[in-house]
Write a protein that holds these residues in place. Structure first.
Motif, mmCIF file in Angstrom:
data_model
loop_
_atom_site.group_PDB
_atom_site.id
_atom_site.type_symbol
_atom_site.label_atom_id
_atom_site.label_comp_id
_atom_site.label_asym_id
_atom_site.label_seq_id
_atom_site.Cartn_x
_atom_site.Cartn_y
_atom_site.Cartn_z
ATOM 1 N N ILE A 281 -9.797 10.428 -3.624
ATOM 2 C CA ILE A 281 -8.806 10.964 -2.690
ATOM 3 C C ILE A 281 -7.775 9.907 -2.270
ATOM 4 O O ILE A 281 -6.985 10.135 -1.363
ATOM 5 N N VAL A 282 -7.784 8.756 -2.943
ATOM 6 C CA VAL A 282 -6.798 7.719 -2.652
ATOM 7 C C VAL A 282 -5.513 8.022 -3.425
ATOM 8 O O VAL A 282 -5.528 8.096 -4.652
ATOM 9 N N PRO A 283 -4.379 8.224 -2.758
ATOM 10 C CA PRO A 283 -3.136 8.525 -3.458
ATOM 11 C C PRO A 283 -2.624 7.307 -4.216
ATOM 12 O O PRO A 283 -2.941 6.162 -3.887
ATOM 13 N N ALA A 284 -1.821 7.584 -5.231
ATOM 14 C CA ALA A 284 -1.341 6.502 -6.093
ATOM 15 C C ALA A 284 0.010 5.959 -5.657
ATOM 16 O O ALA A 284 0.515 5.013 -6.263
ATOM 17 N N ASP A 285 0.618 6.538 -4.610
ATOM 18 C CA ASP A 285 1.997 6.164 -4.264
ATOM 19 C C ASP A 285 2.085 5.039 -3.235
ATOM 20 O O ASP A 285 3.180 4.680 -2.800
ATOM 21 N N LEU A 286 0.949 4.482 -2.835
ATOM 22 C CA LEU A 286 0.962 3.406 -1.854
ATOM 23 C C LEU A 286 0.196 2.213 -2.418
ATOM 24 O O LEU A 286 -1.018 2.265 -2.570
ATOM 25 N N LYS A 287 0.928 1.146 -2.713
ATOM 26 C CA LYS A 287 0.299 -0.058 -3.246
ATOM 27 C C LYS A 287 -0.253 -0.879 -2.097
ATOM 28 O O LYS A 287 0.477 -1.289 -1.200
ATOM 29 N N LEU A 288 -1.561 -1.097 -2.112
ATOM 30 C CA LEU A 288 -2.177 -1.873 -1.040
ATOM 31 C C LEU A 288 -1.723 -3.331 -1.105
ATOM 32 O O LEU A 288 -1.613 -3.903 -2.187
ATOM 33 N N PRO A 289 -1.481 -3.935 0.051
ATOM 34 C CA PRO A 289 -1.002 -5.323 0.075
ATOM 35 C C PRO A 289 -2.146 -6.324 -0.089
ATOM 36 O O PRO A 289 -3.301 -6.025 0.204
ATOM 37 N N GLU A 290 -1.790 -7.511 -0.537
ATOM 38 C CA GLU A 290 -2.746 -8.602 -0.642
ATOM 39 C C GLU A 290 -2.452 -9.696 0.381
ATOM 40 O O GLU A 290 -3.325 -10.489 0.714
ATOM 41 N N THR A 291 -1.220 -9.717 0.888
ATOM 42 C CA THR A 291 -0.816 -10.737 1.852
ATOM 43 C C THR A 291 -0.116 -10.078 3.029
ATOM 44 O O THR A 291 0.321 -8.921 2.959
ATOM 45 N N GLU A 292 0.011 -10.843 4.123
ATOM 46 C CA GLU A 292 0.746 -10.357 5.288
ATOM 47 C C GLU A 292 2.184 -10.016 4.911
ATOM 48 O O GLU A 292 2.743 -9.017 5.373
ATOM 49 N N ALA A 293 2.777 -10.825 4.041
ATOM 50 C CA ALA A 293 4.169 -10.592 3.639
ATOM 51 C C ALA A 293 4.312 -9.269 2.894
ATOM 52 O O ALA A 293 5.283 -8.531 3.101
ATOM 53 N N GLU A 294 3.355 -8.950 2.044
ATOM 54 C CA GLU A 294 3.419 -7.688 1.307
ATOM 55 C C GLU A 294 3.244 -6.508 2.247
ATOM 56 O O GLU A 294 3.905 -5.474 2.082
ATOM 57 N N ALA A 295 2.361 -6.637 3.239
ATOM 58 C CA ALA A 295 2.182 -5.551 4.210
ATOM 59 C C ALA A 295 3.456 -5.345 5.023
ATOM 60 O O ALA A 295 3.859 -4.207 5.304
ATOM 61 N N ALA A 296 4.105 -6.445 5.411
ATOM 62 C CA ALA A 296 5.359 -6.339 6.159
ATOM 63 C C ALA A 296 6.447 -5.716 5.301
ATOM 64 O O ALA A 296 7.255 -4.898 5.787
ATOM 65 N N GLU A 297 6.479 -6.081 4.030
ATOM 66 C CA GLU A 297 7.518 -5.563 3.136
ATOM 67 C C GLU A 297 7.415 -4.060 2.955
ATOM 68 O O GLU A 297 8.415 -3.349 3.026
ATOM 69 N N LEU A 298 6.194 -3.542 2.731
ATOM 70 C CA LEU A 298 6.069 -2.095 2.513
ATOM 71 C C LEU A 298 6.420 -1.324 3.785
ATOM 72 O O LEU A 298 6.942 -0.208 3.726
ATOM 73 N N THR A 299 6.174 -1.936 4.956
ATOM 74 C CA THR A 299 6.518 -1.282 6.217
ATOM 75 C C THR A 299 8.028 -1.273 6.421
ATOM 76 O O THR A 299 8.611 -0.252 6.829
ATOM 77 N N ALA A 300 8.668 -2.389 6.122
ATOM 78 C CA ALA A 300 10.121 -2.471 6.253
ATOM 79 C C ALA A 300 10.814 -1.557 5.251
ATOM 80 O O ALA A 300 11.822 -0.904 5.577
ATOM 81 N N GLU A 301 10.287 -1.476 4.041
ATOM 82 C CA GLU A 301 10.885 -0.612 3.024
ATOM 83 C C GLU A 301 10.803 0.859 3.421
ATOM 84 O O GLU A 301 11.632 1.667 3.011
ATOM 85 N N ALA A 302 9.809 1.203 4.241
ATOM 86 C CA ALA A 302 9.692 2.587 4.711
ATOM 87 C C ALA A 302 10.732 2.911 5.787
ATOM 88 O O ALA A 302 10.906 4.082 6.130
ATOM 89 N N GLY A 303 11.379 1.865 6.341
ATOM 90 C CA GLY A 303 12.429 2.101 7.320
ATOM 91 C C GLY A 303 12.165 1.562 8.707
ATOM 92 O O GLY A 303 12.986 1.773 9.617
#
Length: 333
Positions: A281-303
């Motif tokens: 049930i894990v969707p394929a459209d969200l790439k899990l982050p490995e670093t704090e920077a990657e988590a921040a980037e996916l959040t910023a890219e969402a708006g």
């Protein structure tokens, strides 16, 4: 009865876990009682003939419960349960053997146990109903894991001290984050989850945890959330975004008022290892982050803006679980 899909069989197995656990326990009790009743048998504290008969009757009830699901009880000691299914056009039996952590095996209906093979890593997508059944299956024991409370506290602590008028808790589970949000003195909290079992557990706790009845509990889809545009001051999502996908981030932008805050957690990509049932049930459209920077980037890219990310490492005794705790703001128009 009809054939199971792989997700349906896994969800049914999750619902049957308490039944199977009781069956295993009673099977041992019945064996010990039977041995004590034989000539020269060793006395047992479990009782005698009445207790043996009661155990046998209960075992019959439990086995009937298993078979009423449409599953086939093929073995008693050890337990062996087959779920009739169609796999790529072939009649198969999805096969669970006592001791298997999940439903991961199958064999062709004409081959039997000797033809047992592992299921493919990827199976068909699951419906929301099947996902709800999976979470129903773990709802009774969900609160035994203190990890969820620690994540919820970290999310709420990062929202600051301003009392929000309305908080939306997405995928609330048993309400851990919703209850934590009450210390912000919100006007109201709407807590939603697709699992009726999770919501029932939350409502049972609410009498003591929320005497003012500020939390409204609702069985509902997470995406789209049942909130009007710009209808929430804060959104919480603890330990669930990886099951909701990128669409949830976009929906949170919709429901938040300008300047509203979101707080969510995400597991590290390298540490995320769900069971096969939940991996489905894990969707394929969200790439899990490995670093704090990657988590921040996916959040910023969402708006979102004003993004902060902290890694939270939680020692559960047998393992250390690591998640990113993310806080961000919906931009002002």
């Amino acid at each position: 009865m009809g054939l199971f899909t792989v997700p349906e069989a896994r969800a049914e197995l999750a619902r049957l876990r308490p039944v199977l656990d009781e069956l295993v326990r009673l099977r041992a009790d019945a064996a010990e009682l039977a041995a004590s009743l034989r000539p020269g048998g060793r006395e047992t504290a479990l009782g005698g003939m009445p207790e043996w008969k009661a155990a046998q009757a209960r075992l019959d009830d439990l086995m009937t419960t298993v078979q009423r699901t449409g599953a086939e009880l093929k073995g008693f000691a050890p337990l062996l349960i087959d779920f009739p299914a169609d796999l790529d056009g072939v009649d198969v039996l999805l096969c669970w053997l006592e001791g298997d952590p999940e439903l991961c095996w199958y064999h062709r209906a004409d081959l039997g146990f000797a033809g047992r093979r592992r299921l493919p890593d990827k199976v068909e997508a699951v419906s929301e109903e099947i996902a709800a059944d999976l979470f129903d299956g773990i709802s009774a024991h969900y609160d035994e894991d203190t990890y969820h409370g620690l994540v919820a506290d970290a999310l709420v602590d990062g929202l600051g001290r301003t009392a929000p008028e309305r908080v939306l808790d997405v995928a609330t589970g048993t309400g851990v984050a919703a209850f934590a949000a009450l210390r912000l003195e919100p006007g109201e909290v709407l807590a939603i989850d697709i699992s009726p079992g999770m919501i029932a557990q939350a409502e049972a706790k609410a009498a003591s945890r929320d005497p003012g009845k500020r939390v409204t509990w609702q069985v509902a889809s997470a995406v789209p959330a049942p909130v009007e545009d710009d209808g929430a001051d804060a959104v919480l999502c603890a330990s669930s975004l990886h099951f909701l996908g990128a669409a949830a981030l976009r929906d949170w932008l919709r429901v938040l008022r300008p300047g509203g805050r979101v707080a969510f957690s995400l597991p590290l990509a390298s540490a995320f290892s769900p069971s096969p049932a939940f991996a489905a049930i894990v969707p394929a459209d969200l790439k899990l982050p490995e670093t704090e920077a990657e988590a921040a980037e996916l959040t910023a890219e969402a708006g979102f803006t004003e993004v902060t990310v902290k890694r939270l490492d939680i020692d559960s005794g047998d393992r250390v679980r690591s998640v990113f705790v993310v806080h961000a703001t919906k931009p002002a128009r």
